[in-house]
Design an enzyme around this catalytic site. Structure first.
Site, PDB file in Angstrom:
ATOM      1  N   GLY A  57       9.359 -38.527  15.731  1.00 56.73           N
ATOM      2  CA  GLY A  57       9.483 -37.214  15.046  1.00 56.73           C
ATOM      3  C   GLY A  57      10.869 -37.166  14.036  1.00 56.73           C
ATOM      4  O   GLY A  57      11.135 -36.126  13.423  1.00 56.73           O
ATOM      5  N   ASP A  84      17.535 -46.381  -1.035  1.00 57.47           N
ATOM      6  CA  ASP A  84      18.456 -46.868  -0.044  1.00 57.47           C
ATOM      7  C   ASP A  84      19.781 -47.130  -0.855  1.00 57.47           C
ATOM      8  O   ASP A  84      20.832 -47.578  -0.143  1.00 57.47           O
ATOM      9  CB  ASP A  84      18.022 -48.179   0.278  1.00 57.47           C
ATOM     10  N   HIS A  85      19.901 -46.516  -1.868  1.00 58.48           N
ATOM     11  CA  HIS A  85      21.382 -46.403  -2.359  1.00 58.48           C
ATOM     12  C   HIS A  85      21.935 -45.016  -2.975  1.00 58.48           C
ATOM     13  O   HIS A  85      23.194 -44.664  -3.112  1.00 58.48           O
ATOM     14  CB  HIS A  85      21.605 -47.393  -3.824  1.00 58.48           C
ATOM     15  N   ASP A 110      24.644 -58.804  -2.876  1.00 58.76           N
ATOM     16  CA  ASP A 110      23.325 -58.483  -2.570  1.00 58.76           C
ATOM     17  C   ASP A 110      22.842 -59.818  -1.882  1.00 58.76           C
ATOM     18  O   ASP A 110      23.052 -60.925  -2.299  1.00 58.76           O
ATOM     19  CB  ASP A 110      22.608 -58.098  -3.744  1.00 58.76           C
ATOM     20  N   HIS A 132       3.579 -59.434  -9.238  1.00 57.87           N
ATOM     21  CA  HIS A 132       4.866 -58.814  -8.919  1.00 57.87           C
ATOM     22  C   HIS A 132       6.044 -59.641  -8.960  1.00 57.87           C
ATOM     23  O   HIS A 132       5.742 -61.132  -9.013  1.00 57.87           O
ATOM     24  CB  HIS A 132       4.680 -58.419  -7.359  1.00 57.87           C
ATOM     25  N   GLY A 157      12.999 -57.740  -7.643  1.00 60.01           N
ATOM     26  CA  GLY A 157      14.134 -57.402  -8.143  1.00 60.01           C
ATOM     27  C   GLY A 157      15.441 -58.028  -7.650  1.00 60.01           C
ATOM     28  O   GLY A 157      16.687 -57.619  -8.368  1.00 60.01           O
ATOM     29  N   HIS A 158      15.386 -58.775  -6.766  1.00 66.01           N
ATOM     30  CA  HIS A 158      16.552 -59.558  -5.967  1.00 66.01           C
ATOM     31  C   HIS A 158      16.584 -60.842  -6.385  1.00 66.01           C
ATOM     32  O   HIS A 158      15.669 -61.416  -6.243  1.00 66.01           O
ATOM     33  CB  HIS A 158      16.537 -59.108  -4.631  1.00 66.01           C
TER      34      HIS A 158
END
Lengths: 536, 536
Positions: free
Chosen positions: A26, A55-56, A176, A345, A348-349
């Protein structure tokens, strides 16, 4: 969310959120526990956001509301990041907040800090590393990044400025760690386009491409491939249309005139003349692609001969939802192309070699790996050692554990309050407690409610006990059990009366113990048993 | 579960179960819907089980109980399969069932069928393909298999007999599709042992290896590697001890004298002299490894320097639980080795070339791919086409869709009742209904219970309404809302009295509608609202 503190003043870098796991029943969203900031609200100089991903950036409205939007600190970031922040704050009716675009190379003074954004490459435009200058040296927070030498739009990461910062003296690098477990260099975003075009050229029916809506460069490449092959493009899904709109306004995406068609016009074109770009690459329950896969999308009805291209990989935890979506598509008769089938694909990291390059460019005095589980933080630390950082200068942290740095050195301090807080609809709060435990119990075995009505004067039962149950399955012998429950409740009441137990809470306890035992004996399950005592 | 029918008689091949997904709240197990068998119980000649894994054997106790264990058909299978079936039926106190070991090469007559088990290789000993002879030709159901040319124990798959069956005439091949999406041949189980020994030789602390308990050949190889390096072996986890026990009795695993130590003795040996073989390779909540990772195992306390080897890959859907376990282990300071780091696992299912080899050996008239999602069934069909099976002789089925074969040809018939039924504790039944919906609602938003007490004579309220809530979070303004609920309940009762609504169910409906509206207005959530009307 990172708090950088110096001379009693604070700069907050990033204010991200997480999505709940299935155990968080929930719960809609998960925010960082920002109690620490609440107590220090007047000391906050600024919030700086590295890039526009949830997430940022996603917790921004809640953080600002918590800090009081009138006294809210100004927000800094790249142009797209600020545009996305503005759109988000508008949705939350937080319109009095100061928002500032920061240009690359611009230096701002924020109390005892200098602030500079260093241009980086990532899976969303306008991503930056944050350099916070202090008298002890620079704290460099990389944000999410890769060293893409051939980005689709804009310049590559500003390695020259990173090297310069390194020469001037970086005190601490927070980097990162997402892809530290992959060896080598990540492939450039630019390699995806030709592969998309190659895949498209083999398709005879309609093509649906799904990707993150914020990955504007990816959308650009899908648009380009469609254009090259003479296909029209339809954008499906609210966030896809919104992000492409923002991207076009800021000049991050160029769409040839007449290429875009509305979702309702898709059927006006032959199958081999259409590409649909859709949300839903993570199998999200209400996303456009998931609805198409369940034959439940108002505009797009998929069929045999259509090809669906997943131009994204599942975020850990989403594998099952993504696989289920893919299998539904196969069931309909679609072909499905994922990054396992063709290079459609690019992450991005940065991979391990890029993390090492960052360390060598910046030459930090201290290193604290960021953004990753404990495994990745440890691998990042090993990479730092590999490029010559002494092990004692590498700090594998935990949320809430402050790293204290002064002239004498660096060390972890005492843990501050931290962790997760939950958003449930419109309210936020600490759910790691009673309500969540109750929900788990309710969802596991259901609930029995037993209402007894007693006379105020003597505690005698004045109405037959009412028994109600919800979420308790398969009671073939339900009537019998309900009778037993009523009998047991009456017996408990008589026993309590004999023992002169009259206090309602104590009566409830006696009833609970007797009834829970009976229910367990009969069902071998432990539904919640909730006695209600009414005095009349 | 497969039903093969001929001349009105039935042979059932495999009776497997599934484990629930997180959406199936409170469900323990998922069984195939065997309504069809219930109606045809007297026509069943036998149940044949290809191997001892839960997804092929696990539903046996429920099927037998459903068919009535006294009239239950006899069960056939390889020696280990039958031993595991017996142990399972004993646990369910089903002791009157006839169980028969079938030796390789033995042929049995079962009504209009002949039955033969053909030896295959898989990740559990005594795996077989099932050949059911009929006057139209043989139906061959492969079970789970790979063509392992160098199995750890026993002979390779009986390719010679498969070829012979092919020459004699296979009518229908139903083949495993699990790994059709992997190209080439699967690696032999035997390659795992040397890699385990290599990995072990680099470990200085304790070693924990986790694998499926039923993968007895894997356990053998761990035992051998430990023995070669002078380490003792401890078995941790109930199913690990049980399966190794059965495996030793049947001669599938050999453990040198004095090598095994009890879980309590682990700390009597130096770290570099111990290998622990543990359950929990899938991150199962109560498994030994998961408890170790959460520092909650009574005998094994892991620490920095220990190495945990995952000699298994996550079953789709278990990735998150496995990753969480791995990250907990990193947090403790353990090293973790997974199949991504070293070849410490080999799949038990053949790859694309093996599927093609099976097709070429057996030369079936018709092909129906088995065991896989829609994607894999389609890929399997493509492999069959690639080796020359005409597309019209390949049938991509669905659960419940019978394939009818006679002299004139093969075609799908009308769908029979099929699907899933749920096991919740000790009861089974069709949960896809009220109880499950209730649980979802309870788990999403919690529950409000409002008890009103009215006089039998005139319906007037004789006690203040009681309001109880569970699983409803963050009610800072709880007291205020509870007051409002009580007020609203009283007002609803008065309105109902005025409108002469006296029937308890109708009163409940009125209360529900008014209160649900109020709660939604105040909380913007929809907890279950359950009014209880007590007449005194």
């Amino acid at each position: 969310m990172t708090v950088v503190e110096h001379d009693g003043r604070i700069v907050v870098v990033d204010v991200g959120l997480r999505f709940p796991t299935p155990e968080m029943v929930g719960i809609d969203l998960v925010l960082p526990d920002f109690s620490y900031l609440r107590e220090r609200a007047s000391d906050i100089e600024a919030i700086v956001v590295t890039h526009g991903h949830e997430d940022h950036l996603g917790a921004l409205p809640w953080v600002l509301r918590e800090l009081g939007s009138r006294d809210a600190p100004p927000i800094y970031g790249g142009a797209l990041t600020i545009a996305m922040a503005r759109s988000k704050l508008d949705e939350h009716k937080l319109r009095e907040v100061e928002l500032h675009d920061v240009a690359d190379g611009e230096t701002l003074e924020l109390g005892p800090f200098s602030l500079e954004l260093v241009h980086m490459t990532h899976s969303i435009p306008d991503s930056s590393a944050v350099a916070l200058g202090t008298e002890l040296g620079t704290v460099l927070i990389t944000g999410d990044y890769k060293f893409d030498q051939t980005p689709v739009d804009g310049p590559p990461a500003d390695v020259s400025r990173l090297a310069e910062l390194g020469r001037e003296g970086v005190l601490l690098l927070c980097g990162d760690s997402t892809n530290v477990d992959r060896s080598g260099f990540s492939p450039s975003e630019s390699v995806v386009g030709p592969h998309l075009e190659e895949v498209f050229s083999r398709c005879e029916g309609r093509i649906v491409v799904t990707s993150f809506a914020s990955n504007i460069h990816r959308v650009q490449q899908v648009v380009d491939a469609a254009h090259a092959l003479g296909r029209k493009v339809a954008l499906v899904g609210r966030s896809m249309r919104k992000n492409v709109g923002i991207g076009r306004t800021l000049g991050h995406i160029e769409v040839p005139d007449g290429l875009l068609v509305g979702p309702r016009e898709i059927n006006d074109f032959p199958d081999e003349r259409v590409v649909i770009i859709s949300t839903g690459s993570q199998g999200e329950p209400l996303s456009a692609l998931r609805r198409m896969a369940h034959r439940d999308h108002p505009q797009v009805e998929l069929r045999s001969g259509d090809t669906v291209v997943f131009s994204a990989t599942p975020i850990p935890g989403n594998e099952r939802a993504v696989n289920e979506t893919i299998d539904r598509l196969y069931h309909i008769g679609c072909d499905v192309i994922t990054p396992a089938d063709a290079p459609v694909h690019a992450s991005g990291h940065g991979y391990a070699e890029e993390v090492k390059l960052m360390l060598n460019l910046v030459k930090p005095r201290y290193v604290m790996p960021f953004h990753g589980d404990f495994k990745r933080l440890r691998l990042h630390a090993q990479l730092a050692e590999a490029v010559g950082v002494p092990p004692e200068d590498i700090f594998q942290g935990e949320n809430g554990l402050p790293l204290d740095i002064d002239e004498r050195g660096a060390r972890f301090g005492a843990a501050e309050q931290s962790g997760m807080i939950f958003v449930d609809g419109v309210e936020i709060g600490d759910m790691a407690d009673v309500a969540l435990r109750d929900r788990r119990m309710l969802s596991a075995d259901g609930i029995f409610i037993v209402v007894v009505t007693i006379a105020e004067q003597d505690g005698s039962s004045v109405a037959e006990p009412e028994v109600i149950f919800r979420g308790v399955p398969f009671i073939d012998e339900a009537d019998e059990l309900l009778d037993e429950i009523r009998t047991t409740a009456d017996r408990s009441l008589r026993r309590a009366a004999k023992e002169e137990i009259r206090e309602v809470d104590l009566l409830g306890q006696v009833l609970h113990d007797d009834l829970a035992k009976l229910v367990y004996d009969r069902l071998k399950r432990r539904p919640m048993v909730l006695p209600v005592v009414v005095e009349v």
